[in-house]
Design an enzyme around this catalytic site. Structure first.
Site: not given
Length: 130
Positions: A119-120
């Site tokens: 997850l960015e």
């Protein structure tokens, strides 16, 4: 022909654990569809959790937990997000780093959900005027 994204399916090994992470850590609202599908609401888009052993058809040819790489926009400055994650004992894998987003430069931090999905979390990078 297309106007946007309605929902994105995230395959998980444990629905309860994923719901806890996405609601407690990322603040997403939860809507239960049934015991094998849960929607995590992100504006007008749903991140739909599917359990690995679901019988729901049709589905992806190879639904695999931990194979997703997803960039989400943060409403909060990333230093606030990092303090929140630290308070919850959630490890930041990388960042903040400069990246290129869909509409321009962004600053990002990277973490993983309980199934290993990347997850960015990003914010637009303000350009400095000289």
């Amino acid at each position: 022909m297309l106007s946007g994204l309605d929902h994105l399916v995230i395959t998980v090994t444990d629905i309860s654990r994923a719901v806890d992470f996405y609601s407690r850590v990322l603040g997403l609202e939860v809507r239960y569809r049934d015991r094998e599908r849960v929607d995590l609401l992100l504006g007008d888009i749903a991140l739909r959790l599917h359990w690995t052993a679901t019988d729901i058809e049709p589905r992806a040819a190879t639904p695999t937990p931990g194979s997703l790489d997803l960039c989400l926009r943060s409403l909060l400055p990333l230093d606030e997000v990092q303090r929140h994650l630290e308070a919850l004992d959630v490890e930041v894998e990388l960042g903040p780093v400069s990246r290129q987003g869909a509409t321009g430069p962004i600053e990002s931090i990277y973490l993983r959900d309980p199934d290993g999905n990347l997850l960015e979390l990003s914010r637009p990078l303000k350009e400095t005027l000289e």
